[in-house]
Design a protein around this motif. Structure first.
Motif: not given
Length: 214
Positions: A125-128, A151-152, A158-159, A173-177
């Motif tokens: 949902d966040e990425i869309a 999360t901008a 990092d972890l 957090l699929l993008w951020q990971v």
């Protein structure tokens, strides 16, 4: 923060007790993160998929959330902790939205550890939403999507830690990971302590991060 229900089941207790002990673990870890000087700690509190749980369990979870914010907000303010919410929290009940908006406003000027709470959050949902926002402004690029993510403005992830022996991301957090390190443990969330957090940080510190290079 996985394993509240299994923690309670192992002790022949109601799931609600497991969630209560999970909140106790949150308190321990938020205080530890501040003492350790972490820039940000993100907790996956309620996912877009968690609405599939029984109505009484969902109600109990949000009751615990309200109590946690009400009881700990003064401590956040006193200890320079900034609260940030990711996910579509505006779709929650009006009293919860009002409580969160007040907490966000009262901690907005703090510049210590940022406590990020993922509420009604799902990475798909966040990425869309971010892609749609980027498209409305012009070109869709990794940079424009990242600027529109919930999360901008936060430090780079990092972890990522997952408790209870589950080895998957579960739409978090699929993008951020993308280049984050991951640490999995069999410890159930109510039993997770600052010592476990330090163990994860020590493991992280010993890893070599090459970001695709050599």
């Amino acid at each position: 923060m996985d394993g509240n229900g299994r923690w309670a089941k192992k002790r022949h207790l109601p799931r609600a007790v497991g969630h209560q002990r999970g909140v106790d673990a949150v308190r321990r870890l938020v205080r530890a993160a501040r003492a350790m000087g972490l820039q940000a700690l993100t907790l996956y509190a309620f996912s877009t998929e968690n609405w599939r749980r029984p109505e009484d369990e969902v109600s109990a979870l949000f009751g615990l959330l309200k109590r946690y914010i009400q009881e700990d907000l003064a401590e956040f303010v006193e200890n320079n902790v900034r609260l940030k919410i990711i996910g579509n929290y505006k779709a929650l009940a009006p009293d919860i939205v009002a409580l969160l908006d007040d907490a966000l406003a009262r901690t907005a000027g703090n510049d210590g550890t940022t406590l990020v709470v993922a509420l009604n959050y799902g990475a798909h949902d966040e990425i869309a939403r971010a892609a749609a926002q980027a498209a409305a402004k012009g070109a869709i690029t990794p940079e424009t999507i990242e600027a529109a993510l919930d999360t901008a403005g936060l430090p780079q992830l990092d972890l990522l830690i997952r408790t209870s022996g589950e080895v998957r991301l579960s739409n978090f957090l699929l993008w951020q990971v993308a280049y984050a390190e991951m640490w999995f443990t069999d410890v159930l969330w109510p039993d997770f302590t600052p010592d476990h957090l330090q163990e994860a940080l020590d493991a992280f510190a010993n890893r070599e991060r090459r970001y695709g290079g050599r």
